[in-house]
Design an enzyme around this catalytic site. Structure first.
Site, PDB file in Angstrom:
ATOM      1  N   ASP A 122       0.869  -1.265  -0.065  1.00 57.01           N
ATOM      2  CA  ASP A 122       0.109  -0.034   0.045  1.00 57.01           C
ATOM      3  C   ASP A 122       0.844   1.345  -0.076  1.00 57.01           C
ATOM      4  O   ASP A 122       1.809   1.460   0.859  1.00 57.01           O
ATOM      5  CB  ASP A 122      -0.934   0.007   1.240  1.00 57.01           C
ATOM      6  CG  ASP A 122      -1.870   1.124   1.288  1.00 57.01           C
ATOM      7  OD1 ASP A 122      -2.893   1.120   0.398  1.00 57.01           O
ATOM      8  OD2 ASP A 122      -1.724   1.931   2.119  1.00 57.01           O
ATOM      9  N   GLU A 128       1.795  -0.714  -4.947  1.00 60.05           N
ATOM     10  CA  GLU A 128       0.932   0.389  -5.172  1.00 60.05           C
ATOM     11  C   GLU A 128       1.763   1.776  -5.260  1.00 60.05           C
ATOM     12  O   GLU A 128       2.047   2.172  -4.595  1.00 60.05           O
ATOM     13  CB  GLU A 128      -0.140   0.614  -4.013  1.00 60.05           C
ATOM     14  CG  GLU A 128      -1.218   1.556  -4.713  1.00 60.05           C
ATOM     15  CD  GLU A 128      -2.270   2.349  -3.575  1.00 60.05           C
ATOM     16  OE1 GLU A 128      -3.270   2.797  -3.892  1.00 60.05           O
ATOM     17  OE2 GLU A 128      -1.809   2.295  -2.389  1.00 60.05           O
ATOM     18  N   ASP A 175     -10.444   1.895  -4.592  1.00 63.81           N
ATOM     19  CA  ASP A 175     -10.191   3.126  -4.505  1.00 63.81           C
ATOM     20  C   ASP A 175     -10.911   4.051  -6.083  1.00 63.81           C
ATOM     21  O   ASP A 175     -10.647   5.233  -5.823  1.00 63.81           O
ATOM     22  CB  ASP A 175      -8.728   3.741  -4.607  1.00 63.81           C
ATOM     23  CG  ASP A 175      -8.135   3.147  -3.304  1.00 63.81           C
ATOM     24  OD1 ASP A 175      -8.914   3.067  -2.401  1.00 63.81           O
ATOM     25  OD2 ASP A 175      -6.968   2.889  -3.250  1.00 63.81           O
TER      26      ASP A 175
HETATM   27  O1  TEU Z   1      -4.317   4.321  -1.576  1.00 67.62           O
HETATM   28  C1  TEU Z   1      -3.087   5.272  -1.643  1.00 67.62           C
HETATM   29  C2  TEU Z   1      -3.215   6.437  -2.612  1.00 67.62           C
HETATM   30  O2  TEU Z   1      -2.285   7.035  -2.609  1.00 67.62           O
HETATM   31  C3  TEU Z   1      -4.897   6.537  -2.994  1.00 67.62           C
HETATM   32  O3  TEU Z   1      -5.313   7.490  -1.949  1.00 67.62           O
HETATM   33  C4  TEU Z   1      -4.710   7.385  -4.360  1.00 67.62           C
HETATM   34  O4  TEU Z   1      -3.934   8.536  -4.089  1.00 67.62           O
HETATM   35  C5  TEU Z   1      -5.945   7.773  -4.902  1.00 67.62           C
HETATM   36  O5  TEU Z   1      -6.657   6.407  -4.637  1.00 67.62           O
HETATM   37  C6  TEU Z   1      -5.666   7.976  -6.245  1.00 67.62           C
HETATM   38  O6  TEU Z   1      -7.105   7.987  -7.044  1.00 67.62           O
HETATM   39  C7  TEU Z   1      -4.028   3.196  -0.465  1.00 67.62           C
HETATM   40  C8  TEU Z   1      -5.311   2.550  -0.416  1.00 67.62           C
HETATM   41  O7  TEU Z   1      -5.618   1.700  -1.846  1.00 67.62           O
HETATM   42  C9  TEU Z   1      -6.415   3.397  -0.057  1.00 67.62           C
HETATM   43  O8  TEU Z   1      -7.642   2.669   0.324  1.00 67.62           O
HETATM   44  C10 TEU Z   1      -6.122   3.939   1.356  1.00 67.62           C
HETATM   45  O9  TEU Z   1      -7.121   4.740   1.576  1.00 67.62           O
HETATM   46  C11 TEU Z   1      -4.573   4.718   1.272  1.00 67.62           C
HETATM   47  O10 TEU Z   1      -3.650   3.931   0.553  1.00 67.62           O
HETATM   48  C12 TEU Z   1      -4.319   4.834   2.763  1.00 67.62           C
HETATM   49  O11 TEU Z   1      -3.709   3.729   3.317  1.00 67.62           O
END
Ligand code: TEU
Ligand code: CA
Length: 563
Positions: free
Chosen positions: A201, A258, A331
């Site tokens: 993540d 990610e 997301d």
């Molecule tokens: O997402 C990381 C993240 O950078 C996202 O917020 C991204 O910027 C956005 O979706 C782009 O459209 C991860 C997880 O997938 C998310 O569910 C969490 O909220 C986040 O990390 C925090 O852990």
């Protein structure tokens, strides 16, 4: 390219909270996942990523972990987890957990101890700085979920701590070797248990550009997107390689990062032969038209932009490695609602168009990663009141939209287009109450379209989106085509032609031509050679006459060509 066990699989993301509820509390659980393993096997899935199920206050739906070694009771027990690993293994499905280590929860023991003694051992697990009311904060970065990245340390009026995400997600200080050691032990503990690896993540954020400083403000709020800092930060790969050496590499684990905002020259270091990860997600399509202003300024994605983004990712990974191809995740809005032109899902060609989009993405070189519900063509949901929105990111963007001058109605439209709730509504198993997801009250309302869009209805319909995805997965597993479908190089075909997305997948012995007529209209598409066989199409046949494909609206086909 050296072949790896995971290359030829099809991966599937489960968002456990919304997958299947077995004890009527309205929350999906591990026993629910276990009960659907046969289903996943039938679909042809070989790798599953579970979004977080660790102990958590669920301030950000489990991406705020209060104990990395425990299963949250809402999701089940460690026995359930062990059983899931065992039962998945029996079906040749490997299970990957979510690794959330940029931050933990403010209810994690480490953070509690840091609050008790900010100058002691655990104070150094976080980024804590002195701050007096009225003085500027240590830096002007904007948290991903809105507002400054600094909040007051509970119990200490003169101290603030850093959180790039929600204030209940304090960032861990990766510069501290003790933090890294604790994280590596935890990772190894899970690998010993038999998980096949991790989806990692928000990992690019672990390296901060220090010392903290301001960047140019990019909104009225005077704050600056974290992107500026990420651009400047150096050395994330040192951390990641250390982590890989201490953990993943010892177990030949599968890892998918990610990763947003990587620098182009870093790609081989992430996913090349000796990369720190096995693979990472391709977000090139996800970030089309994204900007610092926020969701309200984001224009719809055109077929041309979608195609260009896919082809660019294929080009840049050609000699490097594999990316994971997605049209959505937990997301993001549903891919069919986002990448198909507005109105398509409500129109007569919805099913054909959904298959075309899925097929074009699935056949790209890389690892196809389906998100739960994608295989039945689940769509965005609608919400009329901001109070009913769960997603913390959407609530922030509602506020941002109002501040930018939108009316409340317009701001709700923005939320409906992009809210993460779109992907988080419960899986639509059948047409019974609550789509068969729960016999209680679902934690997030089911999409009202479940009476028509559900697995049960699609299972027995040979023309359904679901049966089409099954055929795609079967093609990838078919020994006669696997080598080309998995490893074949991608070359765009007629890339300049509007509303057509087509590409070759070529191996030494085969040439497949993948074609999508990305529009509501018929098209005559010239073919570069003779067609041996139509391997797959989305409309029960496609009209190939000599060197022409007479494509119907949204026609998709995979053609085996005379090389
Ligand atoms: O997402 C990381 C993240 O950078 C996202 O917020 C991204 O910027 C956005 O979706 C782009 O459209 C991860 C997880 O997938 C998310 O569910 C969490 O909220 C986040 O990390 C925090 O852990
Ligand atoms: Ca439950």
């Amino acid at each position: 390219m050296e072949h790896k066990w995971w290359h030829s699989r099809t991966a599937y993301q489960i968002y456990p909270k919304s997958f299947c509820d077995t004890n009527a509390d309205g929350i999906g659980d591990l026993r629910g996942v276990i009960s659907k393993l046969d289903y996943l096997q039938e679909l042809g899935v070989g790798l599953v990523w579970l979004s977080p199920i660790y102990a958590s206050p669920l301030a950000d739906q489990g991406y705020d972990i209060s104990d990395y070694y425990r299963i949250d009771p809402r999701f089940g027990t460690m026995d359930d987890m062990d059983e899931l690993l065992r039962e998945a293994g029996r079906r040749d499905i490997r299970v990957v957990m979510d690794l959330v280590v940029n931050h933990c929860s403010d209810e994690h023991e480490w953070f509690r101890k840091a609050c008790e003694d900010p100058y002691g051992k655990y104070g150094r697990y976080f980024y804590i700085r002195k701050h007096q009311d009225g003085d500027p904060l240590p830096c002007n970065w904007r948290s991903y979920f809105g507002g400054p990245v600094w909040s007051k340390l509970p119990g200490h009026d003169d101290l603030v701590y850093l959180h790039l995400f929600h204030r209940k997600q304090p960032d861990l200080n990766w510069e501290n070797p003790e933090v890294r050691r604790d994280i590596y032990s935890m990772i190894n503990w899970w690998l010993e248990k038999g998980v096949a690896g991790f989806r990692i993540d928000a990992i690019i954020n672990i390296k901060k550009a220090l010392p903290f400083r301001d960047y140019p403000a990019d909104r009225e709020d005077g704050l600056s997107s974290v992107d500026h800092m990420l651009f400047e930060a150096k050395g994330v790969l040192d951390f990641l390689n250390e982590m890989a050496d201490e953990t993943f590499r010892k177990y030949d684990a599968f890892t998918v990062g990610e990763v947003f905002n990587e620098k182009p020259e870093e790609l081989p270091l992430f996913i090349g032969e000796r990369g720190c990860f096995s693979t990472m997600f391709d977000f090139a399509e996800t970030v089309i038209n994204q900007g610092p202003e926020g969701w309200h300024a984001q224009k719809p994605v055109t077929p041309e932009a979608y195609k260009a983004a896919c082809f660019e990712s294929q080009r840049k990974t050609r000699d490097t490695g594999f990316l994971c191809n997605i049209i959505e995740n937990h997301d993001e809005p549903r891919g069919v609602s986002r990448y198909l032109p507005a109105g398509t899902c409500e129109g007569p060609y919805a099913v054909a168009a959904k298959k075309m989009l899925g097929g074009l993405n699935f056949m790209l070189r890389g690892l196809p990663f389906l998100y739960q519900g994608q295989e039945i063509g689940m769509e965005n949901t609608r919400c009329s009141r901001i109070e009913d929105v769960d997603d913390i990111s959407a609530r922030d963007q509602y506020r941002v939209s109002l501040e930018a001058g939108l009316s409340p109605e317009e701001a709700m439209e923005v939320v409906n287009r992009f809210s993460r709730d779109n992907a988080r509504t419960p899986f639509q198993w059948d047409a019974s109450d609550n789509a068969g997801f729960t016999s209680g009250t679902p934690w997030l309302p089911v999409n009202p379209n479940y009476r028509t869009i559900n697995l049960d209805a699609q299972r027995n319909d040979p023309d359904s989106v679901w049966n089409f995805y099954r055929a795609l997965i079967a093609l990838r597993r078919n020994p006669d085509y696997r080598e080309t479908a998995v490893y074949g190089q991608t070359t765009p075909y007629l890339p300049e032609r509007k509303n057509l997305m087509a590409y070759f997948r070529r191996s030494d012995t085969q040439t497949l031509l993948v074609i999508g007529n990305f529009q509501d209209a018929e098209a005559e598409i010239p073919l570069p050679g003779a067609v041996r066989r139509v391997l797959l199409d989305n409309l029960n046949g496609c009209a190939v006459e000599a060197r022409t494909l007479r494509a119907r609206p949204w026609q998709f086909a995979v053609l085996d060509m005379d090389a």
